[in-house]
Design a protein around this motif. Structure first.
Motif, short mmCIF file in Angstrom:
data_model
loop_
_atom_site.label_atom_id
_atom_site.label_comp_id
_atom_site.label_asym_id
_atom_site.label_seq_id
_atom_site.Cartn_x
_atom_site.Cartn_y
_atom_site.Cartn_z
N ALA A 71 0.68 -1.09 0.09
CA ALA A 71 -0.27 0.26 -0.03
C ALA A 71 0.77 1.06 0.09
O ALA A 71 0.62 2.19 -0.36
CB ALA A 71 -1.06 -0.23 1.31
N GLU A 72 2.12 1.19 0.83
CA GLU A 72 2.61 2.74 0.90
C GLU A 72 3.18 3.06 -0.40
O GLU A 72 3.85 4.37 -1.01
CB GLU A 72 4.20 2.42 1.94
CG GLU A 72 4.43 3.30 1.92
CD GLU A 72 5.92 2.94 3.15
OE1 GLU A 72 6.68 3.87 3.48
OE2 GLU A 72 5.93 1.64 3.68
N HIS A 73 3.45 1.63 -1.42
CA HIS A 73 4.58 2.03 -2.57
C HIS A 73 3.55 1.87 -3.86
O HIS A 73 4.18 2.24 -4.65
CB HIS A 73 5.79 1.66 -2.11
CG HIS A 73 6.51 1.05 -1.20
ND1 HIS A 73 7.69 2.73 -1.44
CD2 HIS A 73 7.12 0.71 -0.54
CE1 HIS A 73 8.24 2.08 -0.14
NE2 HIS A 73 7.95 1.27 0.56
N GLY A 74 2.24 2.26 -3.47
CA GLY A 74 1.22 1.38 -4.63
C GLY A 74 1.25 0.68 -5.46
O GLY A 74 1.56 0.03 -6.48
N LEU A 75 1.87 -0.70 -5.27
CA LEU A 75 1.98 -1.74 -5.68
C LEU A 75 1.62 -3.09 -6.01
O LEU A 75 0.97 -3.61 -7.06
CB LEU A 75 3.68 -3.09 -4.79
CG LEU A 75 4.86 -1.83 -4.48
CD1 LEU A 75 5.63 -2.95 -3.97
CD2 LEU A 75 5.51 -1.13 -6.08
N THR A 76 0.53 -2.75 -5.21
CA THR A 76 -0.59 -3.46 -5.61
C THR A 76 -1.46 -3.34 -7.19
O THR A 76 -1.58 -4.12 -7.95
CB THR A 76 -2.14 -3.42 -4.77
OG1 THR A 76 -1.71 -4.14 -3.75
CG2 THR A 76 -2.88 -4.56 -5.41
N ALA A 77 -1.82 -2.11 -7.71
CA ALA A 77 -2.26 -1.76 -8.94
C ALA A 77 -1.22 -2.08 -9.73
O ALA A 77 -1.15 -2.41 -11.16
CB ALA A 77 -2.42 0.25 -9.16
N ARG A 78 0.40 -1.56 -9.21
CA ARG A 78 1.07 -1.74 -10.81
C ARG A 78 0.91 -3.44 -10.94
O ARG A 78 1.45 -4.31 -11.47
CB ARG A 78 2.43 -1.37 -10.48
CG ARG A 78 2.70 -0.15 -9.97
CD ARG A 78 3.63 0.61 -8.95
NE ARG A 78 5.19 0.62 -9.59
CZ ARG A 78 6.23 0.14 -9.21
NH1 ARG A 78 6.48 1.15 -7.91
NH2 ARG A 78 7.55 -0.02 -9.45
#
Length: 350
Positions: free
Chosen positions: A51-58
């Motif tokens: 979540a902190e690094h916005g990785l899920t969407a990526r």
């Protein structure tokens, strides 16, 4: 968000927080089995990192491009996703180091994956993620991040796809355990996995860490035990010319003294004690177990205990998870640990 949990506080109800391996180890500790101390970096910590690094969407974007019928497509996706896991961050690093300080400030650590779908009877996920051994305390946070990255190994992505496990649904925790400075290590089957005899318990062992067996450096000693009469019915003592021992510079391979090469790596009393632990583990879990163990000084430690993946009733194939991720980072092949023994391999005693 709870980033770490003491392994001794984990129980079987915490699977979603700590993953399969940690939940299993916690159950062992709660039941009084001698398991090395450690901490768990939780699934919440992993989810928080995403979540902190916005990785899920990526990650979802990368996975949408994968052709799961093409190995090169899976490998390319794995490389792209793993590059997203570079640094753990100062806050998480501080949390992990503080937790370890409460366990053993000077120790070396085994850093291992504990995916939520791992160590379940329905599927064998062992060997899909990476394991890191002999890790100094200061380097543990970075190796936790590398363990998270290994959740996205190509073989792990492909296996989840075949097993019908959603790629982003379950998550991964990481077990950080004190490395046992083993003088002897081995594997124990609470039933004969090849012959199919449930009244037989099989122990294989050698000097030092189990890596010497898993890597094929030595042929281990082998003890066949009668579980009912609680005695050894056959033993094969092989020549063990090399051993791998714990070192702050990494595992070191050393020649074994001539007088010890054909000496049993376990005494009769130690075999009997392991037999007792094996019987207890089988009774506790209610099924035949595949157990990894190590001896440090006079103390026996249970490193892992999992159901035997296949117990043959007719001498057929065994796919064992022994050494699958405790001592190396690839999938175990049955001929490595359970190849036929010949009389010429060692000294057989009945």
């Amino acid at each position: 968000m709870r980033a770490t949990i003491d392994l001794a506080s984990v129980d079987g109800t915490m699977l979603a927080q700590v993953g399969g391996k940690a939940a299993n180890l916690g159950r062992l500790i709660q039941a009084g089995f001698p398991v090395p101390c450690g901490v768990v970096v939780t699934v919440d910590a992993y989810d928080g990192f995403l979540a902190e690094h916005g990785l899920t969407a990526r990650i979802e974007e990368v996975l949408r491009t994968v052709d799961f019928d093409r190995e090169d497509s899976i490998e390319e996706a794995a490389r792209d996703i793993k590059e997203m896991f570079l640094e753990p961050g100062d806050k998480l690093s501080a949390d992990i180091l503080a937790a370890l300080a409460g366990v053993d400030e000077e120790g070396l650590w085994a850093v291992r994956s504990s995916a939520v779908a791992e160590d379940l009877e329905s599927a064998s996920f062992a060997g899909q993620q990476d394991t890191f051994l002999n890790v100094p305390t200061k380097d543990v946070p970075m190796h936790v991040c590398r363990c998270w990255a290994s959740y996205w190994n190509a073989r792990a992505i492909a296996y989840r796809e075949r097993a019908g496990v959603p790629q982003l649904q379950a998550g991964i925790a990481v077990v950080v355990q004190r490395m046992v400075d083993a003088r002897t290590s081995g594997i124990l089957f609470t039933s004969d996995p090849v012959g199919g005899r449930k009244d037989r318990l099989i122990i294989e062992s050698s000097w030092g860490l189990g890596e010497s067996i898993a890597s094929g450096l030595v042929s281990p000693d082998r003890f066949v035990c009668d579980k009912v009469r609680r005695r050894v019915v056959e033993s094969t003592i092989n020549r063990k010319a090399t051993a791998i021992y714990l070192s702050r510079d990494g595992s070191r391979s050393v020649p074994v003294a001539e007088r010890d090469q054909t000496r049993p790596s376990l005494t009769n009393d130690e075999v009997k004690e392991l037999m007792r632990w094996g019987r207890r583990l089988e009774e506790h879990f209610g099924s035949p177990q595949d157990v990894e163990f190590a001896l440090e000084g006079d103390d026996i430690f249970i490193l892992q205990s999992r159901p035997v993946t296949t117990l043959s009733e007719d001498g057929g194939t065994l796919w064992t998870r022994g050494y699958g991720d405790e001592y190396w980072a690839d999938v175990t092949s049955p001929p490595l640990l359970l190849r036929p023994r010949r009389a010429a391999d060692g000294v057989r005693q009945s």
